[in-house]
Design a protein around this motif. Structure first.
Motif, PDB file in Angstrom:
ATOM      1  N   PRO A 198      -4.608  -8.159  -3.816  1.00  0.00           N
ATOM      2  CA  PRO A 198      -3.422  -8.964  -4.135  1.00  0.00           C
ATOM      3  C   PRO A 198      -2.662  -8.469  -5.364  1.00  0.00           C
ATOM      4  CG  PRO A 198      -5.240 -10.387  -3.531  1.00  0.00           C
ATOM      5  CD  PRO A 198      -5.803  -9.000  -3.626  1.00  0.00           C
ATOM      6  N   ALA A 199      -3.377  -8.039  -6.392  1.00  0.00           N
ATOM      7  CA  ALA A 199      -2.710  -7.571  -7.608  1.00  0.00           C
ATOM      8  C   ALA A 199      -1.927  -6.288  -7.353  1.00  0.00           C
ATOM      9  CB  ALA A 199      -3.730  -7.355  -8.717  1.00  0.00           C
ATOM     10  N   VAL A 200      -2.450  -5.434  -6.473  1.00  0.00           N
ATOM     11  CA  VAL A 200      -1.733  -4.205  -6.117  1.00  0.00           C
ATOM     12  C   VAL A 200      -0.478  -4.543  -5.336  1.00  0.00           C
ATOM     13  CG1 VAL A 200      -1.837  -2.057  -4.800  1.00  0.00           C
ATOM     14  CG2 VAL A 200      -3.826  -2.793  -6.143  1.00  0.00           C
ATOM     15  N   GLU A 201      -0.615  -5.417  -4.363  1.00  0.00           N
ATOM     16  CA  GLU A 201       0.542  -5.817  -3.551  1.00  0.00           C
ATOM     17  C   GLU A 201       1.646  -6.388  -4.429  1.00  0.00           C
ATOM     18  OE1 GLU A 201       1.620  -8.620   0.330  1.00  0.00           O
ATOM     19  OE2 GLU A 201      -0.391  -8.666  -0.543  1.00  0.00           O
ATOM     20  N   LYS A 202       1.270  -7.217  -5.372  1.00  0.00           N
ATOM     21  CA  LYS A 202       2.267  -7.820  -6.263  1.00  0.00           C
ATOM     22  C   LYS A 202       2.838  -6.793  -7.236  1.00  0.00           C
ATOM     23  CE  LYS A 202       3.026 -11.869  -9.197  1.00  0.00           C
ATOM     24  NZ  LYS A 202       2.408 -13.079  -9.797  1.00  0.00           N
ATOM     25  N   GLY A 203       1.955  -5.995  -7.838  1.00  0.00           N
ATOM     26  CA  GLY A 203       2.394  -5.033  -8.837  1.00  0.00           C
ATOM     27  C   GLY A 203       3.316  -3.971  -8.306  1.00  0.00           C
ATOM     28  N   LEU A 204       3.216  -3.659  -7.020  1.00  0.00           N
ATOM     29  CA  LEU A 204       4.076  -2.638  -6.413  1.00  0.00           C
ATOM     30  C   LEU A 204       5.549  -3.025  -6.401  1.00  0.00           C
ATOM     31  CD1 LEU A 204       1.841  -1.510  -3.401  1.00  0.00           C
ATOM     32  CD2 LEU A 204       2.557  -0.078  -5.343  1.00  0.00           C
ATOM     33  N   ALA A 205       5.845  -4.297  -6.633  1.00  0.00           N
ATOM     34  CA  ALA A 205       7.233  -4.760  -6.607  1.00  0.00           C
ATOM     35  C   ALA A 205       7.721  -5.236  -7.971  1.00  0.00           C
ATOM     36  CB  ALA A 205       7.381  -5.889  -5.595  1.00  0.00           C
ATOM     37  N   ILE A 206       7.008  -4.846  -9.029  1.00  0.00           N
ATOM     38  CA  ILE A 206       7.352  -5.278 -10.388  1.00  0.00           C
ATOM     39  C   ILE A 206       7.642  -4.058 -11.261  1.00  0.00           C
ATOM     40  CG2 ILE A 206       6.508  -6.478 -12.450  1.00  0.00           C
ATOM     41  CD1 ILE A 206       4.792  -8.219 -10.614  1.00  0.00           C
ATOM     42  N   PRO A 207       8.725  -4.129 -12.066  1.00  0.00           N
ATOM     43  CA  PRO A 207       9.760  -5.175 -12.142  1.00  0.00           C
ATOM     44  C   PRO A 207      10.587  -5.222 -10.856  1.00  0.00           C
ATOM     45  CG  PRO A 207       9.812  -3.783 -14.107  1.00  0.00           C
ATOM     46  CD  PRO A 207       8.941  -3.090 -13.104  1.00  0.00           C
ATOM     47  N   ALA A 208      11.019  -6.405 -10.486  1.00  0.00           N
ATOM     48  CA  ALA A 208      11.817  -6.553  -9.268  1.00  0.00           C
ATOM     49  C   ALA A 208      13.143  -5.827  -9.433  1.00  0.00           C
ATOM     50  CB  ALA A 208      12.054  -8.030  -8.988  1.00  0.00           C
ATOM     51  N   ARG A 209      13.501  -5.086  -8.388  1.00  0.00           N
ATOM     52  CA  ARG A 209      14.804  -4.434  -8.399  1.00  0.00           C
ATOM     53  C   ARG A 209      15.893  -5.486  -8.239  1.00  0.00           C
ATOM     54  NH1 ARG A 209      14.274   1.250  -7.539  1.00  0.00           N
ATOM     55  NH2 ARG A 209      12.146   1.853  -6.995  1.00  0.00           N
TER      56      ARG A 209
END
Length: 234
Positions: free
Chosen positions: A222-233
């Protein structure tokens, strides 16, 4: 705690939560290393999007934190001795956050240094080679009539994947049973190579067994899935 206003970068990217780690980045293979690590550790942080497409990493404010003009970079208001610290270079940031949180870097000296060795392998080899292959395979370099540069980076990228494939034989993670900063540093680059760079076929990714399984395990976190989109474009 020193006021973050002492860091000129905060004039362009103001801190809404100055008591948290300030992350300046973009969800690139290097950028997501730090956002994933922050999500994995649970350390409080505030992300700021630095648009490299608009050359924002070359502004005086960003250069005041990273003279090399590359993302990611961080400010930790609660650094060593309780004093703020600014850091750049994704590998250095991973080590720092691992030591701050006590996670993903073994306290055993031998295991610790072996983990750092694999981190340096990613920093000095896998990342730069994959990046060059992306340029010559997908971006402006694909228009070059001379294909020798592309073929050189494709061959080296394939070799590096072979190193990783061998390392993962009989292991769930690069260091064995323990997920570590070596995995965090490498996941985004392998994902990018076969995804955004569309280079899976040229490096014969489908012939591998251990690397795809490792990538799938990592992306399922879950942390990888979330971190892949941070910072949000934007």
């Amino acid at each position: 705690m020193t006021d973050l206003a002492d860091f000129p970068i905060t004039t362009r990217w103001p801190a809404q939560h100055p008591d948290r780690i300030q992350l300046y980045g973009l969800p690139t293979p290097n950028g997501v290393k730090v956002s994933i690590m922050l999500e994995e550790t649970g350390l409080p942080y505030e992300p700021h999007l630095v648009d490299i497409g608009k050359n924002e990493s070359w502004t005086p404010e960003f250069l005041s934190l990273n003279p090399n003009g590359k993302i990611p970079a961080i400010i930790d208001p609660d650094g060593p001795g309780g004093k703020p610290i600014g850091l750049f270079e994704s590998g250095a940031i991973l080590i720092y956050l691992a030591e701050k949180s006590g996670k993903f870097l073994s306290a055993d000296p031998a295991t610790r240094y072996e983990t750092i060795a694999w981190l340096m392998w990613q920093m000095g080899g896998l990342g730069p080679m994959f990046g060059q292959l992306g340029f010559f395979h997908k971006f402006a370099g694909r228009e070059f009539e001379d294909k020798r540069p592309r073929d050189r980076y494709a061959a080296e990228s394939k070799r590096l994947l072979g190193v990783l494939e061998q390392r993962l034989e009989g292991r769930n993670w690069i260091m064995g049973d323990a997920y570590s900063i070596a995995d965090i540093a490498t996941l985004g680059w392998v994902r990018n190579l076969i995804g955004f760079y569309e280079a899976g076929e040229i490096v014969e990714f489908a012939t591998l067994k251990n690397v795809p399984a490792w990538l799938e395990r990592g992306l399922a976190r879950p942390a990888v899935e979330k971190g892949l989109a941070i910072p949000a474009r934007g």
